[in-house]
Design a protein around this motif. Sequence first.
Motif, mmCIF file in Angstrom:
data_model
loop_
_atom_site.group_PDB
_atom_site.id
_atom_site.type_symbol
_atom_site.label_atom_id
_atom_site.label_comp_id
_atom_site.label_asym_id
_atom_site.label_seq_id
_atom_site.Cartn_x
_atom_site.Cartn_y
_atom_site.Cartn_z
ATOM 1 N N THR A 50 0.823 -1.208 -0.250
ATOM 2 C CA THR A 50 0.028 0.382 -0.122
ATOM 3 C C THR A 50 0.231 1.434 0.241
ATOM 4 O O THR A 50 1.972 1.162 0.745
ATOM 5 N N ILE A 51 0.415 2.121 -0.470
ATOM 6 C CA ILE A 51 1.415 3.640 -0.856
ATOM 7 C C ILE A 51 0.106 5.035 -0.327
ATOM 8 O O ILE A 51 -0.807 4.623 -0.683
ATOM 9 N N LEU A 52 0.597 5.618 0.400
ATOM 10 C CA LEU A 52 0.044 6.874 1.207
ATOM 11 C C LEU A 52 0.664 7.877 0.319
ATOM 12 O O LEU A 52 2.184 7.819 0.085
ATOM 13 N N LEU A 53 0.318 8.036 0.094
ATOM 14 C CA LEU A 53 0.121 9.696 -1.100
ATOM 15 C C LEU A 53 -0.292 10.782 -0.482
ATOM 16 O O LEU A 53 -1.396 11.356 0.739
ATOM 17 N N CYS A 54 0.895 12.083 0.202
ATOM 18 C CA CYS A 54 0.563 13.045 0.865
ATOM 19 C C CYS A 54 0.568 13.933 -0.015
ATOM 20 O O CYS A 54 1.603 14.350 -0.422
ATOM 21 N N ILE B 198 4.551 18.938 12.831
ATOM 22 C CA ILE B 198 3.744 17.894 12.933
ATOM 23 C C ILE B 198 1.866 16.899 12.695
ATOM 24 O O ILE B 198 1.656 16.293 12.916
ATOM 25 N N GLU B 199 2.814 17.347 11.366
ATOM 26 C CA GLU B 199 1.263 16.512 10.152
ATOM 27 C C GLU B 199 1.693 15.339 10.614
ATOM 28 O O GLU B 199 0.621 14.420 9.848
ATOM 29 N N TRP B 200 2.598 14.255 11.047
ATOM 30 C CA TRP B 200 2.932 13.289 11.225
ATOM 31 C C TRP B 200 2.523 12.438 12.084
ATOM 32 O O TRP B 200 1.171 11.432 11.922
ATOM 33 N N ARG B 201 1.478 13.404 13.080
ATOM 34 C CA ARG B 201 0.255 12.568 13.591
ATOM 35 C C ARG B 201 -0.650 12.261 12.644
ATOM 36 O O ARG B 201 -1.328 11.577 13.062
ATOM 37 N N ASP B 202 -1.357 12.722 11.708
ATOM 38 C CA ASP B 202 -2.289 13.207 10.817
ATOM 39 C C ASP B 202 -1.555 11.508 10.474
ATOM 40 O O ASP B 202 -3.191 10.873 9.945
ATOM 41 N N ILE B 203 -0.921 11.622 9.466
ATOM 42 C CA ILE B 203 -0.390 10.370 8.692
ATOM 43 C C ILE B 203 -0.512 9.111 10.230
ATOM 44 O O ILE B 203 -1.475 8.203 9.524
ATOM 45 N N LYS B 204 -0.301 9.337 10.949
ATOM 46 C CA LYS B 204 -0.266 8.106 12.000
ATOM 47 C C LYS B 204 -1.895 7.916 12.602
ATOM 48 O O LYS B 204 -2.091 6.558 12.699
ATOM 49 N N LEU C 183 6.793 7.018 12.689
ATOM 50 C CA LEU C 183 5.851 5.674 11.472
ATOM 51 C C LEU C 183 7.094 5.042 10.697
ATOM 52 O O LEU C 183 7.420 4.528 9.721
ATOM 53 N N PRO C 184 7.400 3.878 11.976
ATOM 54 C CA PRO C 184 8.383 2.978 12.156
ATOM 55 C C PRO C 184 7.836 1.910 10.987
ATOM 56 O O PRO C 184 8.577 1.147 10.198
ATOM 57 N N GLU C 185 6.546 1.634 10.506
ATOM 58 C CA GLU C 185 5.927 0.752 9.720
ATOM 59 C C GLU C 185 6.422 1.240 8.552
ATOM 60 O O GLU C 185 5.915 0.201 7.291
ATOM 61 N N ILE C 186 6.501 2.442 7.761
ATOM 62 C CA ILE C 186 6.350 2.658 6.967
ATOM 63 C C ILE C 186 8.445 2.414 6.137
ATOM 64 O O ILE C 186 9.606 2.959 6.525
ATOM 65 N N LYS C 187 8.091 1.396 5.501
ATOM 66 C CA LYS C 187 9.480 0.812 4.353
ATOM 67 C C LYS C 187 10.093 1.075 3.412
ATOM 68 O O LYS C 187 11.309 1.729 3.715
ATOM 69 N N ALA C 188 9.603 2.046 3.202
ATOM 70 C CA ALA C 188 10.596 2.905 1.856
ATOM 71 C C ALA C 188 9.272 4.431 1.505
ATOM 72 O O ALA C 188 8.277 4.416 1.455
#
Length: 296
Positions: free
Chosen positions: A73-77, A122-128, A165-170
């Motif tokens: 799965t690809i997350l698009l930001c 801190i938008e990484w909180r939104d991703i999390k 966000l350790p679950e993101i591999k790449a």
Amino acid sequence: MRRKLRKILIIAGMLVTAVVAVIAHTVSLMIVRPNLCSPGRLSDAGNVAFKALTDDGIEIHAIHYPGAAEAGTILLCHGHGANMTNMNDMIAFLRKAGYGLLLLDFRAHGLSGGEYTTIGQIEWRDIKAVLNAAREKGFITENTPLAAYGRSMGAATLINGAENLPEIKAFILESSFEKLRKIAARDAWNFMYIPDTFLIDVAFAVVRQITGIDYFNNAPEEKTRGISNRAVYLIHDEKDARATRVAFDSLKSRLPQAQTWEVKDAWHVCAHHRAPVEFEMRFLNFLYQAGVPGRP
């Protein structure tokens, strides 16, 4: 002489105050639910919309496109002042390759809640929150290979929050700034012909007093350790006057494992539009090499 000096000081003080006011007003336009791009739309309706709640109480709007069995799965930001619809150009080729997709509107953007954007701090909180909600809904599992692509603010967000966000591999990162203070100075000159002086620092201090957000310390170049042990692809657009070659080189020097690509004749976050075939080939090859498979 004293009268003349007094007049000079008054005029200088008025000019300084006016410049700071202009900068602070411009900054407010950039952080209070900014809308800097034309409204877009998603051409592929095969998605499911859902909501996620961040740990600081912001409701985030997101969507999920299902992928092929066993595919990643690809997350698009998206970038600053945009929203998920501005990532529409990415959807067709990634779905054709079999990938599942997650898209979100960052806080203070699109259909998400929140008054202020922190422009990637801190938008990484939104991703999390979105990843947690996606797991709860069964869109992804703990074993789903995840990769993330970010443009500009989206790329900065991924760098700033990677250690959370350790679950993101790449990571595929296009046009990230190295430090918000530096891109603000470039923008002040490029768009308002205001030189880089202490007045920009004063404006940052004023905005901090108003919002409580320390924008000055938004510095992805100082957060690269969070992705130093993961697969990274850095993309620089050759004619980018905002995330300049200096920004690209700063990040590249801190990420020696990163693959890089400089896209000729491309403006800010325009790599896919400038060279679509090469972009898609490089994108998919990197995902394959990073262990994030698409369609079998």
